[in-house]
Design an enzyme around this catalytic site. Sequence first.
Site: not given
Length: 158
Positions: A112, A132
């Site tokens: 991330d 995401d």
Amino acid sequence: MFIYYGIALLIVAADQWTKWLVLKQMELGERIPVMEPYLAWLSHRNRGAAWGMLEGKMWLFAIITIAVIIGILYYFHKHAKGQPLFQLSLMIILGGAVGNFIDRMFRGEVVDFVDVLIPVINYDFPIFNVADAALTVGVVLMIIFVIYDEKQEKKKVS
């Protein structure tokens, strides 16, 4: 039909390329301000699902993701024909699901890197990635499709 698969592939490619850049160019935990304090690149790893839930349960994520992929492909081929918004939403979700699946299976964690602060409520949003974002956009588009489709069905009945 193939254009939709191309969209999913493009999402997977963008996701994996941006994660590769983070892995190669940033140290774990390194933060690069983009629009301080609201947006930054932050090298982070997630061994769980959203917000770090179910950390270390890779077998569960594998089963769920494979089931989701099968479901998406089934709905795409059996129920979404002639419904471009439904087809698009499914392929965007597919791209996001596959992007994070690749990380979980080959890295044992998800990379991330997008760090967002929402100023109105002073909320530090969980760090996320391209996959995401695609999952979120795909779900929003699917909700829009469902609402629109229900309105169309009600018009047919009246």
